[in-house]
Scaffold this motif. Structure first.
Motif, PDB file in Angstrom:
ATOM      1  N   GLY A  57      34.543  23.415  29.741  1.00  0.00           N
ATOM      2  CA  GLY A  57      35.800  23.847  29.138  1.00  0.00           C
ATOM      3  C   GLY A  57      35.561  24.991  28.184  1.00  0.00           C
ATOM      4  O   GLY A  57      34.422  25.240  27.757  1.00  0.00           O
ATOM      5  N   GLY A  58      36.635  25.685  27.850  1.00  0.00           N
ATOM      6  CA  GLY A  58      36.479  26.828  26.948  1.00  0.00           C
ATOM      7  C   GLY A  58      37.598  26.918  25.939  1.00  0.00           C
ATOM      8  O   GLY A  58      38.682  26.353  26.118  1.00  0.00           O
ATOM      9  N   CYS A  59      37.338  27.621  24.856  1.00  0.00           N
ATOM     10  CA  CYS A  59      38.337  27.862  23.818  1.00  0.00           C
ATOM     11  C   CYS A  59      38.954  29.230  24.074  1.00  0.00           C
ATOM     12  O   CYS A  59      38.280  30.141  24.570  1.00  0.00           O
ATOM     13  CB  CYS A  59      37.694  27.821  22.440  1.00  0.00           C
ATOM     14  SG  CYS A  59      36.739  26.313  22.145  1.00  0.00           S
ATOM     15  N   GLU A  60      40.229  29.380  23.735  1.00  0.00           N
ATOM     16  CA  GLU A  60      40.946  30.604  24.070  1.00  0.00           C
ATOM     17  C   GLU A  60      41.523  31.268  22.832  1.00  0.00           C
ATOM     18  O   GLU A  60      41.802  30.601  21.827  1.00  0.00           O
ATOM     19  CB  GLU A  60      42.080  30.281  25.057  1.00  0.00           C
ATOM     20  CG  GLU A  60      41.560  29.721  26.375  1.00  0.00           C
ATOM     21  CD  GLU A  60      42.671  29.180  27.250  1.00  0.00           C
ATOM     22  OE1 GLU A  60      43.826  29.157  26.795  1.00  0.00           O
ATOM     23  OE2 GLU A  60      42.378  28.748  28.385  1.00  0.00           O
ATOM     24  N   ALA A  61      41.741  32.592  22.942  1.00  0.00           N
ATOM     25  CA  ALA A  61      42.197  33.388  21.796  1.00  0.00           C
ATOM     26  C   ALA A  61      43.715  33.420  21.695  1.00  0.00           C
ATOM     27  O   ALA A  61      44.333  34.471  21.617  1.00  0.00           O
ATOM     28  CB  ALA A  61      41.644  34.811  21.912  1.00  0.00           C
ATOM     29  N   LEU A  62      44.333  32.217  21.693  1.00  0.00           N
ATOM     30  CA  LEU A  62      45.772  32.140  21.471  1.00  0.00           C
ATOM     31  C   LEU A  62      46.080  32.389  19.990  1.00  0.00           C
ATOM     32  O   LEU A  62      45.208  32.257  19.137  1.00  0.00           O
ATOM     33  CB  LEU A  62      46.285  30.754  21.867  1.00  0.00           C
ATOM     34  CG  LEU A  62      46.284  30.425  23.373  1.00  0.00           C
ATOM     35  CD1 LEU A  62      46.422  28.932  23.565  1.00  0.00           C
ATOM     36  CD2 LEU A  62      47.392  31.166  24.082  1.00  0.00           C
ATOM     37  N   PHE A  63      47.357  32.726  19.685  1.00  0.00           N
ATOM     38  CA  PHE A  63      47.750  32.866  18.283  1.00  0.00           C
ATOM     39  C   PHE A  63      47.396  31.592  17.525  1.00  0.00           C
ATOM     40  O   PHE A  63      46.889  31.624  16.413  1.00  0.00           O
ATOM     41  CB  PHE A  63      49.260  33.115  18.164  1.00  0.00           C
ATOM     42  CG  PHE A  63      49.705  34.451  18.700  1.00  0.00           C
ATOM     43  CD1 PHE A  63      48.865  35.555  18.649  1.00  0.00           C
ATOM     44  CD2 PHE A  63      50.963  34.600  19.257  1.00  0.00           C
ATOM     45  CE1 PHE A  63      49.274  36.788  19.138  1.00  0.00           C
ATOM     46  CE2 PHE A  63      51.385  35.836  19.739  1.00  0.00           C
ATOM     47  CZ  PHE A  63      50.532  36.927  19.691  1.00  0.00           C
ATOM     48  N   THR A  64      47.708  30.439  18.135  1.00  0.00           N
ATOM     49  CA  THR A  64      47.318  29.137  17.604  1.00  0.00           C
ATOM     50  C   THR A  64      46.535  28.419  18.690  1.00  0.00           C
ATOM     51  O   THR A  64      47.062  28.192  19.780  1.00  0.00           O
ATOM     52  CB  THR A  64      48.549  28.295  17.229  1.00  0.00           C
ATOM     53  OG1 THR A  64      49.291  28.988  16.226  1.00  0.00           O
ATOM     54  CG2 THR A  64      48.128  26.928  16.698  1.00  0.00           C
ATOM     55  N   PRO A  65      45.268  28.080  18.467  1.00  0.00           N
ATOM     56  CA  PRO A  65      44.438  27.480  19.524  1.00  0.00           C
ATOM     57  C   PRO A  65      45.025  26.181  20.064  1.00  0.00           C
ATOM     58  O   PRO A  65      45.660  25.421  19.326  1.00  0.00           O
ATOM     59  CB  PRO A  65      43.101  27.219  18.812  1.00  0.00           C
ATOM     60  CG  PRO A  65      43.101  28.115  17.628  1.00  0.00           C
ATOM     61  CD  PRO A  65      44.524  28.252  17.207  1.00  0.00           C
ATOM     62  N   LEU A  68      42.209  20.512  21.377  1.00  0.00           N
ATOM     63  CA  LEU A  68      41.301  19.949  22.377  1.00  0.00           C
ATOM     64  C   LEU A  68      41.353  20.744  23.684  1.00  0.00           C
ATOM     65  O   LEU A  68      41.238  20.180  24.773  1.00  0.00           O
ATOM     66  CB  LEU A  68      41.637  18.479  22.637  1.00  0.00           C
ATOM     67  CG  LEU A  68      41.515  17.540  21.425  1.00  0.00           C
ATOM     68  CD1 LEU A  68      41.927  16.130  21.815  1.00  0.00           C
ATOM     69  CD2 LEU A  68      40.101  17.530  20.890  1.00  0.00           C
ATOM     70  N   GLY A  69      41.524  22.059  23.555  1.00  0.00           N
ATOM     71  CA  GLY A  69      41.619  22.917  24.743  1.00  0.00           C
ATOM     72  C   GLY A  69      40.487  22.710  25.731  1.00  0.00           C
ATOM     73  O   GLY A  69      40.725  22.528  26.935  1.00  0.00           O
ATOM     74  N   PRO A  70      39.214  22.724  25.289  1.00  0.00           N
ATOM     75  CA  PRO A  70      38.113  22.535  26.245  1.00  0.00           C
ATOM     76  C   PRO A  70      38.171  21.173  26.942  1.00  0.00           C
ATOM     77  O   PRO A  70      37.859  21.075  28.136  1.00  0.00           O
ATOM     78  CB  PRO A  70      36.860  22.641  25.355  1.00  0.00           C
ATOM     79  CG  PRO A  70      37.295  23.452  24.192  1.00  0.00           C
ATOM     80  CD  PRO A  70      38.715  23.062  23.952  1.00  0.00           C
ATOM     81  N   LEU A  71      38.561  20.126  26.213  1.00  0.00           N
ATOM     82  CA  LEU A  71      38.649  18.800  26.838  1.00  0.00           C
ATOM     83  C   LEU A  71      39.776  18.768  27.853  1.00  0.00           C
ATOM     84  O   LEU A  71      39.669  18.085  28.891  1.00  0.00           O
ATOM     85  CB  LEU A  71      38.861  17.723  25.775  1.00  0.00           C
ATOM     86  CG  LEU A  71      37.726  17.523  24.767  1.00  0.00           C
ATOM     87  CD1 LEU A  71      38.023  16.342  23.852  1.00  0.00           C
ATOM     88  CD2 LEU A  71      36.393  17.301  25.479  1.00  0.00           C
ATOM     89  N   ASP A 113      32.787  29.599  23.858  1.00  0.00           N
ATOM     90  CA  ASP A 113      33.536  30.380  22.864  1.00  0.00           C
ATOM     91  C   ASP A 113      34.070  29.520  21.721  1.00  0.00           C
ATOM     92  O   ASP A 113      35.257  29.553  21.385  1.00  0.00           O
ATOM     93  CB  ASP A 113      34.695  31.136  23.531  1.00  0.00           C
ATOM     94  CG  ASP A 113      34.220  32.139  24.564  1.00  0.00           C
ATOM     95  OD1 ASP A 113      33.185  32.783  24.320  1.00  0.00           O
ATOM     96  OD2 ASP A 113      34.872  32.264  25.621  1.00  0.00           O
ATOM     97  N   ILE A 114      33.175  28.769  21.084  1.00  0.00           N
ATOM     98  CA  ILE A 114      33.644  27.872  20.017  1.00  0.00           C
ATOM     99  C   ILE A 114      34.117  28.644  18.792  1.00  0.00           C
ATOM    100  O   ILE A 114      34.713  28.042  17.882  1.00  0.00           O
ATOM    101  CB  ILE A 114      32.561  26.843  19.612  1.00  0.00           C
ATOM    102  CG1 ILE A 114      31.328  27.540  19.036  1.00  0.00           C
ATOM    103  CG2 ILE A 114      32.206  25.937  20.762  1.00  0.00           C
ATOM    104  CD1 ILE A 114      30.384  26.574  18.341  1.00  0.00           C
ATOM    105  N   HIS A 115      33.891  29.948  18.748  1.00  0.00           N
ATOM    106  CA  HIS A 115      34.439  30.732  17.636  1.00  0.00           C
ATOM    107  C   HIS A 115      35.971  30.761  17.681  1.00  0.00           C
ATOM    108  O   HIS A 115      36.607  31.119  16.690  1.00  0.00           O
ATOM    109  CB  HIS A 115      33.888  32.159  17.654  1.00  0.00           C
ATOM    110  CG  HIS A 115      33.876  32.793  19.012  1.00  0.00           C
ATOM    111  ND1 HIS A 115      32.816  32.664  19.876  1.00  0.00           N
ATOM    112  CD2 HIS A 115      34.801  33.545  19.655  1.00  0.00           C
ATOM    113  CE1 HIS A 115      33.079  33.318  20.999  1.00  0.00           C
ATOM    114  NE2 HIS A 115      34.276  33.863  20.886  1.00  0.00           N
ATOM    115  N   TRP A 116      36.572  30.366  18.824  1.00  0.00           N
ATOM    116  CA  TRP A 116      38.028  30.272  18.918  1.00  0.00           C
ATOM    117  C   TRP A 116      38.491  28.815  18.893  1.00  0.00           C
ATOM    118  O   TRP A 116      39.651  28.523  19.185  1.00  0.00           O
ATOM    119  CB  TRP A 116      38.517  30.919  20.219  1.00  0.00           C
ATOM    120  CG  TRP A 116      38.401  32.409  20.237  1.00  0.00           C
ATOM    121  CD1 TRP A 116      38.571  33.263  19.196  1.00  0.00           C
ATOM    122  CD2 TRP A 116      38.077  33.226  21.380  1.00  0.00           C
ATOM    123  NE1 TRP A 116      38.376  34.562  19.600  1.00  0.00           N
ATOM    124  CE2 TRP A 116      38.073  34.578  20.946  1.00  0.00           C
ATOM    125  CE3 TRP A 116      37.809  32.967  22.711  1.00  0.00           C
ATOM    126  CZ2 TRP A 116      37.807  35.634  21.794  1.00  0.00           C
ATOM    127  CZ3 TRP A 116      37.545  34.024  23.574  1.00  0.00           C
ATOM    128  CH2 TRP A 116      37.539  35.344  23.104  1.00  0.00           C
TER     129      TRP A 116
END
Length: 881
Positions: A57-65, A68-71, A113-116
């Protein structure tokens, strides 16, 4: 092509082999954008997929993340029960535990991309990181170092991964030789050095430059933006527009939106973009730009006015698709991009509610903050709800600042105008709590009183019971116990009428503490009931509050056996449930217990461990600060005087006697040990001004004893109903007082009582106590007293020898048990520990059983988590970064 990454691939595969063998681990894949992190992970998956499960899974650069996006990306691999938990929300620790239990040996968990990352995802990574030594999987997280440096919350999670199980892989740019190989594979035989110079060896940049098809002798694009532009300009206008529209979608692009936006041609455009390698297709069927840099470069071509129109188009497409009807966070992202106030106001609260259900309160607050930007276009009722919901979510995220206070006030004003008295009172109650957290006691009381006044003009309700219980709590915190009992019993009566268990738990806690601190045995039973109900019904924070209050009573009333049980159980409970903000307040009480028992070095170790931790509020750190100032005073530290002054400032800021009184008592101890009568006078009169009614029997007795020791007349109220050891001292029975202190197990107080006897044999006993516990200031005081009375020659000489920290461990672990625990934290099994220590397996099992009992945990994993939360349990342990 896979170039110059074989060593990195070998390392990550070896870490996977280690997981297959039963030893979990964490791999940190670090590198700049485009450096090849995903390519490395794809190569790894090719070699192990089929034999072992890969969760990706990955994290995304949404305005608000996404919470649990990756899960959510990998939920197709989870069981139906786990998927249901993710959909329905609920306690995050329960969900995380179920997920960790579902992993089979050798599984790989990838989070890109855990920075997001959102806060809920970071909580999940912290949860897994604490337990990775006992979960035989490989956890891989990727990030850009520059992004991580700017994000403190992510950096703290990464830094706290256990060092023995964490391995960093830094991906380097390609060498000139590597770039030459890429160029040769693309049929470019010359000028590869120019490509290397322009790209800096970044593989993605090199591939984009090659794909731009500019001749080596021509004008080579100087940036990735220009390289992407060059490629886009070669497309037909329709294909270029297709990609520009999709560029407003960070991360995965759901295929179902193609038809409502592009009609029948949507699939054709997608196939063409896939063929040109401008887009990629995931296993789930969703599309994605080949790299985030390519998406951003494409988006940069689109003027802001057109971006708003595209956001509106994408929003309408998403809303029209049934399977995306609950994608509220994406609706908010595009509604905000389109400046569509109506849709933001409609979906932001829904997105916040869904997000908060999985514990992502920071992201919930962000959604509501987006709504607040459009609040001028909301109805009064809608605006009031947005203000109060944002204040609630922001407050839970430890953001108790002026903006949160102001949001609650806005809500109060709007609800008043609407005539909604119950909602006005509810926000006033929260304002009271917020001001209390900020140590603004007077404001807290004012708002609580106003909430009660309003609610008493309305029919009886659960809200009124909450307000009563809050007033009870505030009175209890200010040591006004009669009033605390009165208001708490009112709350209990109403809670019973409305069958509200949570209010009953809260009120029982308040009344139980009030009764305990006024010497009524019934208070203990009320605290036990409050704790039992909280545990039974899953109110974890209420249970943590009971453990905290119960432990304070047990320590301050010198019931050390009860204190050992409650503190130990409470710390284990808080740690197991990741209630860190409660844990460290309670650990401060554990330090207070050790100090009272004369285990000064243990108390100091615990306090310093708490005070080194980040993100703790003044109140969370205050018990540890108070204990450390007392320990420094007893041990004769050079900075004891300045430390006392700082701690008094912190305590005074709370305006609560429960903190101010101990701070002043510490100053009296310092004044007595250091012959500082002026300090003693200041503290005594400050305590007299607070008044005996605001103190329990042990504090009143200690104040009366200090006044007597310094020769001051004590107000009669401080001599009534005081603890027995002080009563004995004040009536001249110092030997009996010392004997009672010995029975209680309080050596410092025993020594102080013995000093007052001024007899050689009793001074000798006091001196032995001071030396045994390494209380150097107390030792010097005894020697000085003996010298004044010509008894110095009759006292025993000091035996030289360092204090051995292993003699007393904060939780009573022997030296051998500390070694076993350290090896356990390093991930060794019992047989491995037996081999390392050259002991039998049975011996190690006995040590392990004793360790679990002393730590008050059920199993090895809980022991590891406890040590990672409280590294001072192994002072010489190097397992944490």
């Amino acid at each position: 092509m896979f170039i110059e990454r074989k060593k990195d691939l070998h390392k990550i595969l070896s870490l996977h082999e280690r997981a297959v063998a039963g030893r979990g681990g964490i791999a940190l894949i670090c590198g700049e954008a485009g450096i090849g992190k995903t390519s490395l992970l794809l190569a790894m998956r090719e070699r192990i997929d089929g034999d072992h499960a890969v969760y990706w899974g990955g994290c995304e650069a949404l305005f608000t993340p996404r919470p649990l996006g990756p899960l959510r990306d990998m939920e197709g691999r989870f069981t139906e029960d786990i998927r249901a938990m993710m959909q329905n929300g609920g306690r995050s620790t329960k969900l995380f535990s179920e997920i960790s239990d579902s992993f089979e040996k050798g599984a790989v968990l990838i989070v890109e991309d855990i920075h997001w990352a959102d806060f809920a995802t970071l909580d999940f990574l912290r949860f897994i990181g604490r337990r990775v030594s006992e979960i035989p999987i490989l956890v891989i997280v990727s990030f850009r170092p520059d992004e991580l440096e700017d994000d403190g919350k992510v950096r703290k999670i990464v830094d706290r991964f256990p060092a023995s199980f964490t391995f960093r892989i830094d991906l380097k740019p390609l060498s000139k030789s590597g770039v030459r190989k890429l160029c040769l594979a693309a049929g470019i035989k010359e000028h590869s050095a120019q490509y290397h110079e322009i790209s800096g060896g970044n593989p993605f940049f090199v591939n984009e430059l090659i794909a731009s098809e500019e001749s080596p002798g021509g004008a080579i694009p100087a940036s990735i933006k220009e390289a992407v532009n060059t490629r886009l300009l070669r497309l037909s206008p329709q294909e270029r527009e297709f990609l520009e529209v999709l560029s407003v979608l960070p991360g995965a692009i759901p295929k179902p939106i193609l038809e409502p936006i592009f009609g029948d041609q949507g699939d054709l455009f997608a196939m063409a973009a896939l063929g040109r390698k401008l887009l990629t297709e995931a296993d789930s069927g969703s599309l994605r730009f080949r790299h985030e840099l390519a998406r951003l470069a494409t988006l940069a071509r689109v003027p802001a006015t057109r971006q708003r129109k595209i956001h509106e188009t994408v929003l309408n497409a998403l809303v029209s698709i049934d399977e995306y009807s609950s994608a509220h966070d994406q609706f908010v992202h595009h509604a905000a991009g389109a400046l569509n106030a109506e849709m933001v106001l409609k979906y932001a609260p829904l997105a916040a509610e869904t997000t908060a259900a999985v514990g992502a309160h920071q992201e919930a607050a962000a959604h509501l903050h987006t709504a607040m930007q459009f609040v001028d276009e909301a109805s009064s009722e809608q605006a009031a709800e947005i203000y109060e919901k944002w204040a609630y979510e922001a407050g839970l995220s430890l953001r108790i600042d002026d903006d949160v206070i102001e949001a609650r006030r806005h809500a109060v004003t709007l609800w008043r105008a609407l005539g909604e008295d119950a909602r006005v009172a509810e926000n006033l109650r929260w304002l009271s709590r917020l001001h209390w957290y900020r140590a603004e006691s007077a404001e807290a009381t004012r708002y609580a009183d106003e909430a009660v006044r309003i609610l008493e003009d309305t029919p009886p309700s659960a809200e009124r019971a909450k307000a009563y219980s809050l007033k009870s709590q505030l009175y209890m915190l200010n040591d006004e116990m009669a009033e605390a009992i009165e208001w708490g019993e009112k709350a209990l009566k109403l809670a019973s009428k409305f069958d509200d268990t949570e209010i009953r738990i809260h009120a029982l806690n308040n009344v139980g503490v009030a009764r305990c601190f006024r010497g009524y045995a019934a208070g203990v039973a009320m605290l036990e009931e409050s704790l039992s109900l909280a545990l039974e019904h899953g109110f974890h924070e209420h249970a943590a509050r009971v453990y905290t209050n119960f432990s304070e009573y047990a320590v301050e009333f010198k019931e050390f056996d009860l204190a050992e049980r409650i503190v130990s159980q409470g710390v284990a409970f808080d740690t197991k449930n990741d209630l860190d903000s409660w844990t460290h307040y309670l650990v401060g009480r554990q330090a207070q217990l050790r100090c009272a028992q004369g285990r000064l070095h243990d108390a100091k170790t615990i306090c310093e461990g708490v005070l080194e931790l980040d993100r703790l509020t003044l109140l969370m750190k205050l018990p540890a600060r108070l204990v450390l100032s007392r320990v420094k005073t007893l041990m004769g530290d050079k900075d004891a005087a300045s430390n006392l002054a700082d701690v008094l400032d912190h305590a005074s800021a709370t305006e609560e006697p429960q903190h101010i009184v101990p701070a002043q008592l510490n100053r009296l101890l310092f004044a007595w040990l250091n012959n500082a009568p002026r300090i003693a006078e200041e503290s005594l009169y400050a305590l007299f001004d607070i008044g005996a009614d605001a103190m329990h029997m042990w504090h009143r007795g200690e104040i009366a004893a200090w006044a007597n020791r310094f020769g001051y007349e004590t107000p009669s109220a401080f001599c009534e109903n005081i603890a027995e050891p002080y009563q004995l001292e004040l009536t001249g029975k110092v030997k009996k007082s010392a004997a009672l202190w010995r029975k209680i197990g309080a050596p410092v107080d025993e020594a102080i009582a013995l000093i007052r006897a001024k007899k050689p044999e009793l001074l000798a006993t006091a001196l032995k106590i001071a030396r045994k516990i390494d209380a150097r200031s107390l030792e010097e005081k005894i020697l000085a007293q003996a010298g004044e009375h010509g008894l110095a020659d009759e006292l025993p000489r000091k035996r030289r020898g360092p204090y051995q920290a292993s003699r007393n461990h904060p939780l009573g672990l022997t030296q051998k048990e500390q070694i076993v625990l350290s090896l356990l934290v390093d991930g060794n099994s019992n047989p491995e520990i037996a081999e390392i220590m050259s002991r039998s397996k049975r011996t190690v099992e006995n040590h392990m059983s004793s360790i679990l009992k002393k730590l008050n945990v059920d199993n090895r994993m809980d022991a590891i988590v406890l040590v990672q939360s409280e590294p001072w349990l192994l002072p010489d342990n190097n397992n944490n970064k």
